[in-house]
Write a protein that holds these residues in place. Structure first.
Motif, PDB file in Angstrom:
ATOM      1  N   ASP A   1      -1.632 -16.947  38.601  1.00 31.13           N
ATOM      2  CA  ASP A   1      -1.927 -18.150  39.379  1.00 31.13           C
ATOM      3  C   ASP A   1      -0.939 -19.302  39.173  1.00 31.13           C
ATOM      4  OD1 ASP A   1      -4.192 -16.971  40.584  1.00 31.13           O
ATOM      5  OD2 ASP A   1      -5.418 -17.475  38.835  1.00 31.13           O
ATOM      6  N   ALA A   2       0.118 -19.086  38.394  1.00 33.88           N
ATOM      7  CA  ALA A   2       1.137 -20.130  38.214  1.00 33.88           C
ATOM      8  C   ALA A   2       1.989 -20.204  39.480  1.00 33.88           C
ATOM      9  CB  ALA A   2       2.015 -19.818  37.013  1.00 33.88           C
ATOM     10  N   VAL A   3       2.442 -21.403  39.805  1.00 30.49           N
ATOM     11  CA  VAL A   3       3.279 -21.615  40.984  1.00 30.49           C
ATOM     12  C   VAL A   3       4.608 -22.188  40.520  1.00 30.49           C
ATOM     13  CG1 VAL A   3       3.518 -22.853  43.169  1.00 30.49           C
ATOM     14  CG2 VAL A   3       1.266 -22.035  42.445  1.00 30.49           C
ATOM     15  N   HIS A   4       5.701 -21.545  40.922  1.00 32.65           N
ATOM     16  CA  HIS A   4       7.054 -21.996  40.591  1.00 32.65           C
ATOM     17  C   HIS A   4       7.780 -22.320  41.885  1.00 32.65           C
ATOM     18  CE1 HIS A   4       6.882 -20.886  36.325  1.00 32.65           C
ATOM     19  NE2 HIS A   4       6.158 -19.850  36.743  1.00 32.65           N
ATOM     20  N   GLN A   5       8.049 -23.608  42.091  1.00 29.51           N
ATOM     21  CA  GLN A   5       8.739 -24.013  43.314  1.00 29.51           C
ATOM     22  C   GLN A   5      10.177 -23.501  43.291  1.00 29.51           C
ATOM     23  OE1 GLN A   5       8.451 -28.236  43.838  1.00 29.51           O
ATOM     24  NE2 GLN A   5       6.470 -28.048  44.852  1.00 29.51           N
ATOM     25  N   VAL A   6      10.564 -22.869  44.381  1.00 29.60           N
ATOM     26  CA  VAL A   6      11.936 -22.400  44.534  1.00 29.60           C
ATOM     27  C   VAL A   6      12.685 -23.396  45.416  1.00 29.60           C
ATOM     28  CG1 VAL A   6      13.405 -20.525  45.392  1.00 29.60           C
ATOM     29  CG2 VAL A   6      11.240 -19.988  44.254  1.00 29.60           C
TER      30      VAL A   6
ATOM     31  N   THR B   1       4.629 -17.306  43.110  1.00 23.68           N
ATOM     32  CA  THR B   1       3.393 -17.372  42.360  1.00 23.68           C
ATOM     33  C   THR B   1       2.989 -15.951  41.990  1.00 23.68           C
ATOM     34  OG1 THR B   1       1.167 -18.314  42.322  1.00 23.68           O
ATOM     35  CG2 THR B   1       1.877 -17.315  44.385  1.00 23.68           C
ATOM     36  N   ASN B   2       1.967 -15.807  41.208  1.00 25.74           N
ATOM     37  CA  ASN B   2       1.487 -14.483  40.810  1.00 25.74           C
ATOM     38  C   ASN B   2      -0.007 -14.450  41.052  1.00 25.74           C
ATOM     39  OD1 ASN B   2       0.831 -12.047  39.628  1.00 25.74           O
ATOM     40  ND2 ASN B   2       1.440 -12.644  37.561  1.00 25.74           N
TER      41      ASN B   2
ATOM     42  N   ASP C   1       0.746 -10.214  44.901  1.00 24.54           N
ATOM     43  CA  ASP C   1       1.397 -11.042  45.915  1.00 24.54           C
ATOM     44  C   ASP C   1       2.134 -12.166  45.213  1.00 24.54           C
ATOM     45  OD1 ASP C   1       0.552  -9.593  48.147  1.00 24.54           O
ATOM     46  OD2 ASP C   1      -1.282 -10.767  48.364  1.00 24.54           O
ATOM     47  N   MET C   2       3.246 -12.650  45.830  1.00 18.67           N
ATOM     48  CA  MET C   2       4.042 -13.651  45.138  1.00 18.67           C
ATOM     49  C   MET C   2       4.759 -14.677  46.004  1.00 18.67           C
ATOM     50  SD  MET C   2       5.952 -10.776  45.752  1.00 18.67           S
ATOM     51  CE  MET C   2       5.336  -9.737  44.494  1.00 18.67           C
ATOM     52  N   PHE C   3       5.032 -14.396  47.255  1.00 13.37           N
ATOM     53  CA  PHE C   3       5.795 -15.324  48.089  1.00 13.37           C
ATOM     54  C   PHE C   3       4.850 -16.285  48.793  1.00 13.37           C
ATOM     55  CE2 PHE C   3       8.520 -11.376  48.385  1.00 13.37           C
ATOM     56  CZ  PHE C   3       9.427 -11.795  47.428  1.00 13.37           C
ATOM     57  N   GLN C   4       5.062 -17.578  48.546  1.00 11.97           N
ATOM     58  CA  GLN C   4       4.177 -18.607  49.093  1.00 11.97           C
ATOM     59  C   GLN C   4       4.987 -19.561  49.957  1.00 11.97           C
ATOM     60  OE1 GLN C   4       1.561 -20.364  46.211  1.00 11.97           O
ATOM     61  NE2 GLN C   4       1.426 -22.278  47.333  1.00 11.97           N
ATOM     62  N   LEU C   5       4.578 -19.723  51.206  1.00 11.16           N
ATOM     63  CA  LEU C   5       5.183 -20.706  52.097  1.00 11.16           C
ATOM     64  C   LEU C   5       4.384 -21.995  51.951  1.00 11.16           C
ATOM     65  CD1 LEU C   5       5.773 -18.447  55.237  1.00 11.16           C
ATOM     66  CD2 LEU C   5       7.376 -18.995  53.381  1.00 11.16           C
TER      67      LEU C   5
ATOM     68  N   PRO D   1      -1.050 -16.806  54.174  1.00 16.18           N
ATOM     69  CA  PRO D   1      -1.361 -16.015  52.976  1.00 16.18           C
ATOM     70  C   PRO D   1      -0.120 -15.787  52.113  1.00 16.18           C
ATOM     71  CG  PRO D   1      -2.173 -14.916  54.948  1.00 16.18           C
ATOM     72  CD  PRO D   1      -1.355 -16.081  55.396  1.00 16.18           C
ATOM     73  N   ILE D   2      -0.329 -15.778  50.812  1.00 18.24           N
ATOM     74  CA  ILE D   2       0.744 -15.408  49.890  1.00 18.24           C
ATOM     75  C   ILE D   2       0.987 -13.918  50.097  1.00 18.24           C
ATOM     76  CG2 ILE D   2       1.397 -15.273  47.455  1.00 18.24           C
ATOM     77  CD1 ILE D   2      -0.492 -17.705  47.015  1.00 18.24           C
ATOM     78  N   PHE D   3       2.249 -13.519  50.150  1.00 20.66           N
ATOM     79  CA  PHE D   3       2.577 -12.143  50.523  1.00 20.66           C
ATOM     80  C   PHE D   3       3.605 -11.551  49.573  1.00 20.66           C
ATOM     81  CE2 PHE D   3       5.216 -15.070  52.856  1.00 20.66           C
ATOM     82  CZ  PHE D   3       6.491 -14.501  52.867  1.00 20.66           C
ATOM     83  N   ASN D   4       3.959 -10.284  49.819  1.00 19.70           N
ATOM     84  CA  ASN D   4       4.918  -9.583  48.967  1.00 19.70           C
ATOM     85  C   ASN D   4       5.948  -8.860  49.834  1.00 19.70           C
ATOM     86  OD1 ASN D   4       3.740  -7.061  49.794  1.00 19.70           O
ATOM     87  ND2 ASN D   4       2.128  -7.366  48.289  1.00 19.70           N
TER      88      ASN D   4
END
Length: 151
Positions: free
Chosen positions: A31-36, A44-45, A113-117, A123-126
């Motif tokens: 559930d951590a979010v790392h801004q790219v 995120t995870n 899932d890991m890619f967050q817009l 939805p967060i996707f992979n």
């Protein structure tokens, strides 16, 4: 020859999907979010026990059954469309995406899932989800192109 390319597309997407999921699961806390790109894209995870937006959450048996049926049908269509490169690329991407998420469901009982817009509620996707989406878009293009040729 083209069927070998289909296999390579499927293999490449599944391997990349599984490697990215493994990297995220081992390097980003749950559930951590790392801004790219701030305000646009984050890593995120999360664990997804359902489909997009977590619909049908916890319906693992349903996902097993529907995925196996879908993969059999998709592989049949892939075989039937030999020589139609646009159909084969689209179906290869769809098969790869379905199989990548199926591996997670069988192995982990959820999908990583890991890619967050960050700029829209999406939805967060992979990688597998991305492959499925691109495959469906290419399939629509192939169908549209074929319809125009027949007109």
């Amino acid at each position: 020859m083209l069927f070998a390319i289909d296999f390579l597309i499927i293999l490449a997407v599944v391997v990349v999907d599984q490697l990215v999921k493994f990297w995220v699961a081992t390097n980003i806390s749950m559930d951590a979010v790392h801004q790219v790109i701030p305000g646009i894209f984050s890593l995120t995870n999360i664990r997804n026990n359902g489909a997009a937006w977590s619909i049908l959450e916890g319906k693992t048996t349903f996902f097993y059954l529907i995925t196996v049926v879908a993969l059999v049908v998709l592989l049949y269509f892939l075989y039937q469309t030999r020589g139609h490169w646009l159909y084969q690329i689209s179906l290869s991407l769809i098969v790869a995406g379905a199989f990548g998420n199926f591996i997670d469901r069988v192995r982990l009982k959820y999908v990583v899932d890991m890619f967050q817009l960050d700029f829209i509620n999406f939805p967060i996707f992979n990688v597998a989800d991305f492959s499925l989406t691109i495959g469906v878009i290419v399939l629509f293009i192939a169908i549209f192109k074929e319809d125009r040729l027949e007109s």
